[in-house]
Design a protein around this motif. Sequence first.
Motif, PDB file in Angstrom:
ATOM      1  N   PRO A  21       6.826 -29.704 -90.070  1.00 56.45           N
ATOM      2  CA  PRO A  21       6.953 -28.712 -89.688  1.00 56.45           C
ATOM      3  C   PRO A  21       6.831 -27.269 -90.465  1.00 56.45           C
ATOM      4  O   PRO A  21       6.648 -26.328 -90.087  1.00 56.45           O
ATOM      5  N   TRP A  42      14.039 -28.648 -94.018  1.00 52.71           N
ATOM      6  CA  TRP A  42      15.179 -28.568 -92.853  1.00 52.71           C
ATOM      7  C   TRP A  42      15.626 -29.885 -92.491  1.00 52.71           C
ATOM      8  O   TRP A  42      16.863 -29.564 -91.985  1.00 52.71           O
TER       9      TRP A  42
ATOM     10  N   TYR B 209      18.735 -22.855 -86.781  1.00 52.29           N
ATOM     11  CA  TYR B 209      17.289 -22.453 -86.004  1.00 52.29           C
ATOM     12  C   TYR B 209      16.285 -22.886 -87.360  1.00 52.29           C
ATOM     13  O   TYR B 209      16.474 -23.096 -88.280  1.00 52.29           O
ATOM     14  N   SER B 210      15.108 -23.162 -86.841  1.00 52.26           N
ATOM     15  CA  SER B 210      13.952 -23.589 -87.572  1.00 52.26           C
ATOM     16  C   SER B 210      13.785 -22.753 -88.655  1.00 52.26           C
ATOM     17  O   SER B 210      13.473 -21.617 -88.068  1.00 52.26           O
ATOM     18  N   PRO B 211      13.768 -23.116 -89.730  1.00 52.00           N
ATOM     19  CA  PRO B 211      13.506 -22.018 -90.845  1.00 52.00           C
ATOM     20  C   PRO B 211      12.192 -21.565 -90.831  1.00 52.00           C
ATOM     21  O   PRO B 211      11.557 -20.735 -91.543  1.00 52.00           O
ATOM     22  N   PHE B 212      11.205 -22.354 -90.058  1.00 50.33           N
ATOM     23  CA  PHE B 212       9.735 -22.071 -90.162  1.00 50.33           C
ATOM     24  C   PHE B 212       9.328 -21.229 -88.903  1.00 50.33           C
ATOM     25  O   PHE B 212       8.245 -20.977 -88.803  1.00 50.33           O
TER      26      PHE B 212
END
Lengths: 104, 562
Positions: A21, A42, B209-212
Amino acid sequence: MSIQIDHYKCISCGRCCDVCPGNLIERDEALKAIMKFPMECWGCTACLKECPTGAIKYYLGADIGGKGGYLLTRNHSESIDWYIISPDSAKYHITINKKESNKY
Amino acid sequence: MKFDIQSIDTDVLIIGGGTAGCFSALTLAENSNLKVVIAEKANIKRSGCLAAGVNALNAYIGKGETPESFVGYVKRDSESIVREDLVYGVAKLLNNVTRKLEDLGLAILKDADGEYVQRGKRSIKINGENIKPLLADAVAAHDNITVLNNVNIVDYQVLDGCVIGALGFSLREKIIYVINSKKTICATGGAAGLYKPNNPTFSKHKMWYSPFNTGAGYAMGIRAGAEMTSFEMRFIALRCKDTIAPTGTIAQGIKAVQVNARGQEYVEKYGRPSTHIRLYSTVMENLKGNGPCFLKTEGITADQQQELFKAYLNMAPAQTLKWLESNTGPAEENVEIEGTEPYIVGGHTASGYWVDHERKTTLKNLYAVGDVAGGSPKKYVTGCLAEGQIAAMSILNVIEHSQVIKLSNKEINEKVKHISRFFDNSSPLYSIGEVEEAMQKVMDEYAGGISSSYGYNETRLNIAAKRIEELLTIADTLKAGDSRQLLAIFEIIDRLYVCKVLIRHLAARKETRWRCYQENIDYPQKDDQNWMKYVNSVFRDGKVEFIFRDLVGRDTIYEHTD
Ligand SMILES: Cc1cc2nc3c(=O)[nH]c(=O)nc-3n(C[C@H](O)[C@H](O)[C@H](O)COP(=O)(O)OP(=O)(O)OC[C@H]3O[C@@H](n4cnc5c(N)ncnc54)[C@H](O)[C@@H]3O)c2cc1C
Ligand code: SF4
Ligand code: SF4
C-alpha cells in the motif's frame, strides 16, 4: 518494523511490489524484489501474504522492542499459516481458517 | 522528466480506491452502466486502512439498539459536535452494508440461531483479514469500472467553482493523467504523519493510521476552496505500546480494564469513560507519575490468549509477533498502552469536508465519503461503506443532466508544468525527509503533540503557523529525481496544507471541548454557552476564513444554501 526479502527464495513474480500500500518494494535488474524503503514500512504484511514462495520476513525494529525474532506467512486459498520464530529458535505455528471469525 | 499526457473521459471519477471508494464504485456499477474510473495511488487489493485487516465491524445496530439510539450514542461520545443528520443517514444503512459484506465473503461470527454475535452493543465479530481483497475482487468483476492503480491524484480540475475532474501522475510509467468527469467522489481517507509519531526513528511508520493516507483529499479540497469542518477535533488513539495495535479487541473482547503502574483502575476518576476520557485519564496518570498504564490481561485463560494471538494476526500482526518472539503473551503480562500522535480522521471524529445529506461538498459536482468526509464520527468501516453508497445513489439520480467539461490545452499544460516542475529544481538545500521531520517536530512541539501531552495555547500555535508557512516555501524548492520522490514531495505539501488549516481551527475554538483531541490551555473548560457550534473554514486568497455554523438536528435534510 520492516521486512527483509530472501533473494534466493524470490522468483521475481513482482506480486509483493504490486500489492504494497506504500509502493515501497521495487525490483532489481534481475527483477528480484528489493525493499527500497525499509523505514517506511507500515507492517501490514500484505507483501508476505502475497509472496508465493514465503521469501519475505517481517520483524520488529529494535526501537520498538524487536529482539531478532521474525514472522513468515504462507497464504492458501482457505487458510493462512503464520510462523513466528523467536531469537532462541522457538517456532510457533498458527493456522487461521479464513472462514472462521475472531472470537473477540 | 518528460511525461506523456493521457486524457480520460468518464461519468464518475472516484479518487482513492479504499473502503468507501470501492463501495461507491460497486453501488454505481450494480445500478447503472455508467463509466466509473477509480484512481488509486497504490493497488486497490490492499490499499488504505484495510491493508492489514480490521478486527471487528465497529458500527452496527445490534439487538436492542436503533438508528436513533446510535445517533444518541455518537452525539454523547463526541460532546454534541456532530451532524446528527449525517450520522442518522449512516446509521440507517449500517446493517444493510454489513449483509452485503457477508455476501461478498466476509466471515462474521454467528450464534446457533444464525444471528451475528455481538462484541458490544454496536459492534460485531468478524475475520477482517481479507476484507480489502474481497472488496477489490467485487470491483474487478464489473467491466464498467476501470481501476487506475499506482496513480496519485494531485489536484482537482476546477472551473467556476465546479469540479470537472482531476490530475495525477503514474508511479510506474511516465504518464500524467488528465481525467475529465461529470461527477467526482473524493475518498482518499484521513491524514497521518502530521505530527511526530510515537516511534520517530527506524519504525517511524509503525503508526496506527495508514501512513500512506497523507490528507491528499483534504488538501485538494482546501486548495480548491471547499468548506471544511471541525479539523480541531483531532483523533488520538489509545493503543498498545510500540506496536500501536488496536486495544478494543482486548478491552471489549475480554473486558480487560485499564490499570496504572500501581495496579489501580483509574479511568472513572476522570469522568464518564468515553473514548477521549479513556485516553485523557491515561495521559494524566502518566503526568502524575502513576504510569505506565496497562490493560489488565494477566491471568486470562490459555484459550483466551490463543484467541488473542489469532485476532491480532488478522489485523495487527506486529502485536502477536511481539508477544511470541519473547515467548510470552497477555496471560502472563499486562499489555502496556499509550496515546498516539494526533491524526485527522473523519471516520472517527467529525473532521473533514462539510457535506450535505447526500455527501455533496460545497464545490459543485464533488462528493466526499469515508474518512475524508466530516460531520459523522464513529462511522468506521461500515459507515464508510454507507457513505459510499449514499453518494453513489445521489449521483445516479442526477447524472443524466451532467456533461464532461474540459479545460483548454493551455490550461492543461500549465497544470502539467505545475506537477513536473519539481524535476527542474536544482541544488536544493533541504531533502524531502528533512522537511517532513521539521513539520512533524513543529506540530509536536507547538500544536499539541505527544511531547506537550496534547495541550497548546495561542502563542504556541502562532509559532507553528509561521513555521508551516516557511516549510511550504521550502517545499517548493525540493527536487524530485523520479516519480516516487515526486509522490513524497506532494505528500508533504498536502500535509502542510492540512497543518495550516488545522492550526487555525485549534485556535478558533476558544474552549476545551474534547480532552486531548482539542486541549486549548488558554480556555481549559468546555463552554456550552458559546461553542455549541461547528467551526468551519474556507481557504480563500491565501487566507483561512471561518464560518461558525449552528448545529444541525437529526431530522433535517441539509442542503448547502450559502
Ligand atoms: C489500523 C486500523 C484499524 C481499524 N480497525 C477498524 C475495525 O476493527 N473496525 C472498524 O469498523 N473500523 C476500523 N478502522 C477504521 C476504518 O478502517 C476506516 O474508517 C475506513 O477503512 C476508512 O475508509 P476510507 O475509504 O475513508 O479510507 P481508506 O480505506 O484508507 O481509503 C483511502 C484510499 O485512498 C487512497 N489515496 C489516498 N490519497 C490518494 C491520492 N492522492 N490519489 C489516489 N489515491 C489516494 C489510499 O491509497 C487508499 O486506498 C480501522 C482503521 C485503521 C487505520
Ligand atoms: S508489510 Fe506492508 S507496508 Fe511493509 S513492505 Fe510489506 S506490504 Fe509494504
Ligand atoms: S512476491 Fe515473493 S517471489 Fe514474488 S517478487 Fe516478491 S519476494 Fe519475489
